[in-house]
Design an enzyme around this catalytic site. Structure first.
Site, PDB file in Angstrom:
ATOM      1  N   PRO A   2       0.824  -1.208   0.000  1.00  0.00           N
ATOM      2  CA  PRO A   2       0.000   0.000   0.000  1.00  0.00           C
ATOM      3  C   PRO A   2       0.858   1.258   0.000  1.00  0.00           C
ATOM      4  O   PRO A   2       1.718   1.439   0.844  1.00  0.00           O
ATOM      5  CB  PRO A   2      -0.781  -0.109   1.308  1.00  0.00           C
ATOM      6  CG  PRO A   2      -0.663  -1.524   1.729  1.00  0.00           C
ATOM      7  CD  PRO A   2       0.636  -2.001   1.201  1.00  0.00           C
ATOM      8  N   GLU A   3       0.620   2.107  -0.939  1.00  0.00           N
ATOM      9  CA  GLU A   3       1.205   3.438  -0.906  1.00  0.00           C
ATOM     10  C   GLU A   3       0.140   4.391  -0.361  1.00  0.00           C
ATOM     11  O   GLU A   3      -0.976   3.973  -0.016  1.00  0.00           O
ATOM     12  CB  GLU A   3       1.678   3.856  -2.302  1.00  0.00           C
ATOM     13  CG  GLU A   3       2.872   3.016  -2.770  1.00  0.00           C
ATOM     14  CD  GLU A   3       3.950   3.838  -3.446  1.00  0.00           C
ATOM     15  OE1 GLU A   3       4.094   5.036  -3.131  1.00  0.00           O
ATOM     16  OE2 GLU A   3       4.657   3.276  -4.302  1.00  0.00           O
ATOM     17  N   HIS A  90      -3.173 -15.619   8.381  1.00  0.00           N
ATOM     18  CA  HIS A  90      -2.648 -14.249   8.367  1.00  0.00           C
ATOM     19  C   HIS A  90      -3.661 -13.202   8.833  1.00  0.00           C
ATOM     20  O   HIS A  90      -3.410 -12.014   8.708  1.00  0.00           O
ATOM     21  CB  HIS A  90      -2.090 -13.849   6.995  1.00  0.00           C
ATOM     22  CG  HIS A  90      -1.069 -14.799   6.466  1.00  0.00           C
ATOM     23  ND1 HIS A  90       0.038 -15.185   7.190  1.00  0.00           N
ATOM     24  CD2 HIS A  90      -0.992 -15.456   5.291  1.00  0.00           C
ATOM     25  CE1 HIS A  90       0.749 -16.040   6.463  1.00  0.00           C
ATOM     26  NE2 HIS A  90       0.153 -16.232   5.327  1.00  0.00           N
ATOM     27  N   ARG A 109       3.031 -10.742   5.347  1.00  0.00           N
ATOM     28  CA  ARG A 109       4.463 -10.527   5.612  1.00  0.00           C
ATOM     29  C   ARG A 109       4.727  -9.911   6.982  1.00  0.00           C
ATOM     30  O   ARG A 109       5.871  -9.767   7.379  1.00  0.00           O
ATOM     31  CB  ARG A 109       5.070  -9.669   4.509  1.00  0.00           C
ATOM     32  CG  ARG A 109       5.055 -10.421   3.205  1.00  0.00           C
ATOM     33  CD  ARG A 109       5.610  -9.627   2.069  1.00  0.00           C
ATOM     34  NE  ARG A 109       5.217 -10.278   0.819  1.00  0.00           N
ATOM     35  CZ  ARG A 109       5.433  -9.793  -0.389  1.00  0.00           C
ATOM     36  NH1 ARG A 109       6.051  -8.639  -0.515  1.00  0.00           N
ATOM     37  NH2 ARG A 109       5.056 -10.430  -1.447  1.00  0.00           N
TER      38      ARG A 109
END
Length: 271
Positions: A2-3, A90, A109
């Site tokens: 995500p930016e 996750h 991650r």
DNA sequence: CGAATCTCCTGGAGGC
DNA sequence: TGCCTCCAGGAGATTC
């Protein structure tokens, strides 16, 4: 990953939760970038979510006794669920609200973060030395020239430094520099005022274009509703190694800069 | 102090 | 099919 546009899109998607009361907090996997504070399980229930704001790529959920800071890292995604569906792999963190809505963090991650800020949030070490938001008026060419005056590192690395300006990640750094016709390897203190003016303009427009497109295009971004809330955005240079420049047809080059892939057109972006 | 490098982590892609 | 290697990347931590 995500930016800024994805983070802002996510924040907006979570706004329906404002005003709701927390029923319970579930921590399934506390070891994200930093441990999720266990006391959230006892402190958050019965508190009302008062507002959701954003600073840089941090999403800030305001409660009466403090602020919950959320960061998506590179693979994080916040889902707003209308029921407490069974968690999948996750799904590390849930906030369940009294009406059944669930805010769920999914982060394969685990570079993301969930922190609790007691004090005035702007005093927090993660927030107290950040540069301006890209859309603020204070982010302008004069500011950049002054900030760059003693910086010899490559301009691309400089604009990715959150102490200079927040929210410019690897994709939009390459895109903004292309649109401003600035070579990514030029030392920051060698960039002219004219170029800084174009760069500021293009950072703002690149980010706002992506925001109006509903976020960016990387495969692991999902909007807050859990759906792929984006469509494939066309990039000028990012990920287009050896493909023709959309302006001049020269092949796009890919180099490593600060351990990051960097894309540019050697014809449009002169040293 | 600035600049460069290292680090956290998993999934996906490519090679054999 | 399986195993190995490499890559992706935000940004704080570490080193020089």
């Amino acid at each position: 990953m995500p930016e800024l546009p994805e983070v802002e899109t996510t924040r907006r998607g979570l706004l329906p939760l404002v005003g709701k009361s927390v029923k319970s907090v579930t921590i399934r996997h506390a070891t994200l970038r930093w441990p999720i504070p266990p006391q959230l399980v006892t402190t958050l229930p019965q508190q009302i979510l008062r507002g959701i704001t954003r600073r840089a790529k941090y999403i800030l959920c305001e409660f009466d006794t403090g602020t919950l800071l959320l960061h998506l890292g590179m693979s994080g995604r916040l889902c707003l669920l209308d029921d407490n569906y069974p968690p999948v792999k996750h799904d590390h963190f849930d906030i369940e609200f009294t009406d059944g809505y669930v805010l769920r963090l999914h982060d394969p991650r685990r570079f993301g973060a969930v922190l609790w800020l007691d004090n005035k949030i702007n005093d927090h070490v993660l927030l107290n030395s950040l540069g301006p938001e890209p859309f603020e008026e204070t982010f302008n060419a004069k500011y950049l020239i002054e900030t760059f005056s003693n910086k010899t590192l490559a301009i691309k690395n400089a604009i990715m430094d959150g102490h200079v300006v927040v929210g410019v990640g690897n994709i939009y750094a390459s895109e903004s520099l292309f649109r401003a016709r600035i070579h990514p390897e030029i030392p920051a203190n060698k960039v002219s005022l004219k170029s800084c003016e174009r760069l500021v303009t293009e950072i703002k427009s690149t980010l706002s274009d992506a925001l109006s497109a509903g976020g960016s295009s990387l495969r692991n971004f999902f909007g807050a509703d859990g759906n792929p809330g984006y469509f494939q955005q066309e990039y000028f240079v990012y990920g287009r190694t050896d493909k023709p420049c959309k302006v001049c047809s020269a092949p796009i080059k890919c180099i490593r800069l600060g351990q990051r892939s960097t894309f540019y057109c050697a014809t449009c972006q002169k040293r």
